[in-house]
Design a protein around this motif. Structure first.
Motif, PDB file in Angstrom:
ATOM      1  N   VAL A   7     -33.629 125.020 -11.304  1.00 27.13           N
ATOM      2  CA  VAL A   7     -34.395 123.842 -11.719  1.00 27.13           C
ATOM      3  C   VAL A   7     -33.753 122.636 -11.036  1.00 27.13           C
ATOM      4  O   VAL A   7     -32.667 122.209 -11.400  1.00 27.13           O
ATOM      5  N   GLU A   8     -34.408 122.105 -10.018  1.00 28.26           N
ATOM      6  CA  GLU A   8     -33.848 121.023  -9.193  1.00 28.26           C
ATOM      7  C   GLU A   8     -35.002 120.229  -8.592  1.00 28.26           C
ATOM      8  O   GLU A   8     -35.891 120.796  -7.954  1.00 28.26           O
ATOM      9  N   ASP A   9     -34.996 118.893  -8.815  1.00 26.33           N
ATOM     10  CA  ASP A   9     -36.130 118.088  -8.334  1.00 26.33           C
ATOM     11  C   ASP A   9     -36.007 117.669  -6.874  1.00 26.33           C
ATOM     12  O   ASP A   9     -36.983 117.210  -6.282  1.00 26.33           O
ATOM     13  N   ALA A  10     -34.823 117.800  -6.271  1.00 26.23           N
ATOM     14  CA  ALA A  10     -34.659 117.482  -4.850  1.00 26.23           C
ATOM     15  C   ALA A  10     -34.980 118.730  -4.034  1.00 26.23           C
ATOM     16  O   ALA A  10     -34.261 119.732  -4.125  1.00 26.23           O
ATOM     17  N   TYR A  63     -39.436 122.241  -9.784  1.00 29.06           N
ATOM     18  CA  TYR A  63     -39.112 120.854  -9.421  1.00 29.06           C
ATOM     19  C   TYR A  63     -39.450 119.859 -10.540  1.00 29.06           C
ATOM     20  O   TYR A  63     -38.988 118.735 -10.520  1.00 29.06           O
ATOM     21  N   GLU A  64     -40.273 120.277 -11.499  1.00 31.65           N
ATOM     22  CA  GLU A  64     -40.681 119.407 -12.592  1.00 31.65           C
ATOM     23  C   GLU A  64     -40.370 120.095 -13.922  1.00 31.65           C
ATOM     24  O   GLU A  64     -40.231 121.317 -13.997  1.00 31.65           O
ATOM     25  N   LEU A  65     -40.278 119.301 -15.005  1.00 28.44           N
ATOM     26  CA  LEU A  65     -39.954 119.837 -16.312  1.00 28.44           C
ATOM     27  C   LEU A  65     -40.988 120.860 -16.770  1.00 28.44           C
ATOM     28  O   LEU A  65     -40.634 121.954 -17.232  1.00 28.44           O
ATOM     29  N   GLU A  66     -42.282 120.507 -16.647  1.00 28.67           N
ATOM     30  CA  GLU A  66     -43.326 121.432 -17.085  1.00 28.67           C
ATOM     31  C   GLU A  66     -43.300 122.727 -16.285  1.00 28.67           C
ATOM     32  O   GLU A  66     -43.522 123.813 -16.827  1.00 28.67           O
ATOM     33  N   GLU A  67     -43.024 122.617 -14.997  1.00 19.40           N
ATOM     34  CA  GLU A  67     -42.939 123.797 -14.147  1.00 19.40           C
ATOM     35  C   GLU A  67     -41.797 124.695 -14.601  1.00 19.40           C
ATOM     36  O   GLU A  67     -41.939 125.930 -14.653  1.00 19.40           O
ATOM     37  N   ALA A  68     -40.670 124.095 -14.962  1.00 17.96           N
ATOM     38  CA  ALA A  68     -39.531 124.872 -15.429  1.00 17.96           C
ATOM     39  C   ALA A  68     -39.838 125.548 -16.764  1.00 17.96           C
ATOM     40  O   ALA A  68     -39.513 126.722 -16.968  1.00 17.96           O
ATOM     41  N   MET A  69     -40.464 124.807 -17.685  1.00 19.65           N
ATOM     42  CA  MET A  69     -40.805 125.381 -18.990  1.00 19.65           C
ATOM     43  C   MET A  69     -41.747 126.568 -18.836  1.00 19.65           C
ATOM     44  O   MET A  69     -41.672 127.542 -19.585  1.00 19.65           O
ATOM     45  N   GLY A  70     -42.620 126.499 -17.840  1.00 23.30           N
ATOM     46  CA  GLY A  70     -43.575 127.572 -17.612  1.00 23.30           C
ATOM     47  C   GLY A  70     -42.950 128.842 -17.069  1.00 23.30           C
ATOM     48  O   GLY A  70     -43.584 129.905 -17.089  1.00 23.30           O
ATOM     49  N   LEU A  71     -41.717 128.744 -16.558  1.00 19.06           N
ATOM     50  CA  LEU A  71     -41.037 129.919 -16.005  1.00 19.06           C
ATOM     51  C   LEU A  71     -40.137 130.617 -17.014  1.00 19.06           C
ATOM     52  O   LEU A  71     -39.545 131.648 -16.707  1.00 19.06           O
ATOM     53  N   LEU A  72     -40.038 130.056 -18.214  1.00 20.55           N
ATOM     54  CA  LEU A  72     -39.085 130.580 -19.193  1.00 20.55           C
ATOM     55  C   LEU A  72     -39.576 131.817 -19.928  1.00 20.55           C
ATOM     56  O   LEU A  72     -38.825 132.405 -20.720  1.00 20.55           O
ATOM     57  N   ASP A  73     -40.835 132.217 -19.701  1.00 23.07           N
ATOM     58  CA  ASP A  73     -41.359 133.371 -20.421  1.00 23.07           C
ATOM     59  C   ASP A  73     -41.091 134.694 -19.702  1.00 23.07           C
ATOM     60  O   ASP A  73     -41.623 135.730 -20.065  1.00 23.07           O
ATOM     61  N   GLN A  74     -40.254 134.670 -18.685  1.00 28.11           N
ATOM     62  CA  GLN A  74     -39.933 135.891 -17.947  1.00 28.11           C
ATOM     63  C   GLN A  74     -38.437 136.169 -18.044  1.00 28.11           C
ATOM     64  O   GLN A  74     -37.665 135.300 -18.431  1.00 28.11           O
ATOM     65  N   PRO A  75     -38.022 137.400 -17.707  1.00 25.30           N
ATOM     66  CA  PRO A  75     -36.592 137.738 -17.811  1.00 25.30           C
ATOM     67  C   PRO A  75     -35.744 136.848 -16.900  1.00 25.30           C
ATOM     68  O   PRO A  75     -36.036 136.693 -15.714  1.00 25.30           O
ATOM     69  N   ILE A  76     -34.710 136.263 -17.467  1.00 25.77           N
ATOM     70  CA  ILE A  76     -33.789 135.390 -16.731  1.00 25.77           C
ATOM     71  C   ILE A  76     -32.366 135.763 -17.122  1.00 25.77           C
ATOM     72  O   ILE A  76     -32.040 135.866 -18.307  1.00 25.77           O
ATOM     73  N   ASP A  77     -31.513 135.967 -16.132  1.00 31.10           N
ATOM     74  CA  ASP A  77     -30.106 136.317 -16.396  1.00 31.10           C
ATOM     75  C   ASP A  77     -29.199 135.090 -16.439  1.00 31.10           C
ATOM     76  O   ASP A  77     -28.190 135.074 -17.152  1.00 31.10           O
ATOM     77  N   ALA A  78     -29.530 134.054 -15.649  1.00 26.90           N
ATOM     78  CA  ALA A  78     -28.727 132.828 -15.593  1.00 26.90           C
ATOM     79  C   ALA A  78     -29.587 131.734 -14.970  1.00 26.90           C
ATOM     80  O   ALA A  78     -30.658 132.006 -14.416  1.00 26.90           O
TER      81      ALA A  78
END
Length: 471
Positions: A363-366, A389-404
């Protein structure tokens, strides 16, 4: 019948008081009689006489305008009156009583008789001098910021070019160049805290030496403040000396010591002495790198003085002399105490990190930084999710498996806390990669590693690998 006034009717006196409270002066211009009446507040704003006076066909008003506005302001009004009976114009008036210039905003309404002929105009006058002054300051600051950014970019470009010419491997270049960038970042952070009016020698020394080999370094001297140019030069010089001490000098052993002292000179400048002791025997380097050139040539010129480095057997000693032009008065806005060293809680690992298929959210806006992170983490074996790159975009990716995850603390002016909260609730570890310094750090309340920009991507990979191993 009651003698009480009818409260439902608007009292002209109350209207006048309301306009004064809003900072609005009244005027009306009788075209038939060719006279202008000004209220008390209008007279206060413009410096003209209160009450009624001859309009002279508008020449009385025109004479009150600043010479540069005497043609443009009336022309702007005429253009607006061609399509409507109201107008608004901002212009400068020269007060006839004291000669001061004031910015005013004039809004007016043209009045017509039953036949449609203009017979009068009425309007309001507002003093907007403070707002115009603020606009001018903002323009000046933006121009100054543009100048500084270009200077910083030019300096970074020169540092990159000079560092590359004197390094033999990419890894060595990245390490050396990154260290110099961080020295510049520390100086710029101190200057920003003082609104770019100057930086304390004490604070610069603390920023560079505060976290190096605790107990092995000490520094002190009178309160001195440097210009932005001199502050950057001194910060880079201290960084080069500290880097050399860590690699070859006093800080390469547990017994070594560094003593940094500065004092005022009679001519108004100052002298700074760096002394190393109790380290390994010292000999002059056979190869002169960019660090030596920077110390002996660049630093002296930037400080309007001179620099001398002596490689004594007992330890390196460096003498920096600065001219009076390198010093400024104490800025009005300054940290009252030397700030703690702004450091990462993660340093680059000795070897490449192995992420072995770990799913890592970025998650990085630059965009360029995000691409660099994506490349670096992918090279280490990670499966990158995003970048977002945006907050909403990041929130939308949280519904999948993430290790870190690697999180920028600020996303185009918005906090990354909502993302961090979800990850923390799910037990997903993350690291903050941020450009914030001590004055505005990353979100608090999370037990997460911190990496300060500018950073080396290997630091991020090492941090993520450490997080995964600790799970």
């Amino acid at each position: 019948m009651s003698d009480e006034p009818d409260r439902r009717k608007w009292d002209p006196q109350r209207l006048s008081e309301s306009l004064r409270a809003a900072g609005l002066g009244e005027f009306d211009w009788d075209f038939v009689r060719d006279v202008i009446r000004m209220s008390a507040l209008t007279a206060e704003i413009t410096g003209a006489s209160q009450g009624e006076r001859p309009a002279q066909g508008g020449e009385m008003l025109r004479a009150m305008l600043h010479p540069d506005d005497r043609d443009t302001a009336p022309a702007a009004v005429e253009v607006q009156l061609q399509s409507a009976d109201h107008y608004a114009v901002e212009c400068r008036c020269v007060r006839p009583d004291d000669g001061r210039m004031v910015w005013v905003r004039i809004t007016g309404q043209r009045v017509r008789d039953d036949a449609g002929a203009p017979i009068a105009a009425a309007g309001l006058v507002q003093d907007i001098t403070a707002r115009k002054d603020e606009d001018d300051r903002r323009v000046t600051l933006m121009a100054e910021l543009d100048h500084r950014v270009k200077n910083v970019l030019a300096t970074v470009q020169a540092l990159a070019a000079q560092t590359a010419k004197r390094t033999t491997s990419l890894d060595n270049f990245l390490q050396t160049f990154s260290g110099r960038l961080k020295a510049m970042a520390s100086a710029n952070e101190l200057l920003t805290a003082a609104r770019w009016r100057g930086a304390s020698v004490e604070h610069l020394a603390s920023a560079e030496l505060g976290a190096l080999a605790p107990g092995q370094t000490r520094w002190g001297g009178p309160e001195l403040f440097l210009t932005p140019r001199a502050a950057n030069a001194l910060s880079l010089a201290l960084h080069e000396l500290a880097t050399n001490a860590l690699k070859f000098g006093a800080l390469s052993t547990d017994t070594g010591r560094i003593d940094l002292r500065w004092s005022r000179l009679v001519d108004g400048g100052f002298e700074l002495v760096w002394t190393e002791s109790n380290g390994p025997p010292v000999t002059a380097p056979a190869h002169r790198g960019f660090g030596s050139t920077l110390l002996e040539q660049v630093t002296g010129r930037e400080l309007n003085g001179e620099t001398r480095v002596e490689y004594r057997a007992a330890g390196v000693q460096a003498l920096l002399r600065a001219g009076p032009a390198a010093l400024v008065e104490r800025p009005e806005t300054m940290p009252e105490a030397p700030p703690k060293r702004v450091v990462e809680t993660v340093t680059a690992s000795g070897g490449p990190a192995e992420l072995n298929g770990a799913r890592v959210l970025i998650v990085e806006d630059a965009v360029l930084l995000a691409l660099e992170l994506e490349t670096g983490l992918s090279d280490a074996g990670a499966v990158v999710i995003g970048p977002a790159y945006e907050l909403e975009e990041a929130m939308g990716l949280l519904d999948q498996p993430i290790d870190a995850a690697v999180l920028d603390a600020n996303l185009n002016g918005r906090s990354v806390i909502p993302v961090a909260k979800v990850l923390a609730e799910r037990g997903v570890p993350f690291v903050f990669a941020t450009g914030y310094g001590e004055a505005g750090g990353p979100p608090i309340g999370f037990d997460a590693p911190i990496i300060r920009k500018p950073y080396d991507v290997t630091q991020v990979a090492a941090a993520v690998a450490a997080l995964l191993q600790a799970r």
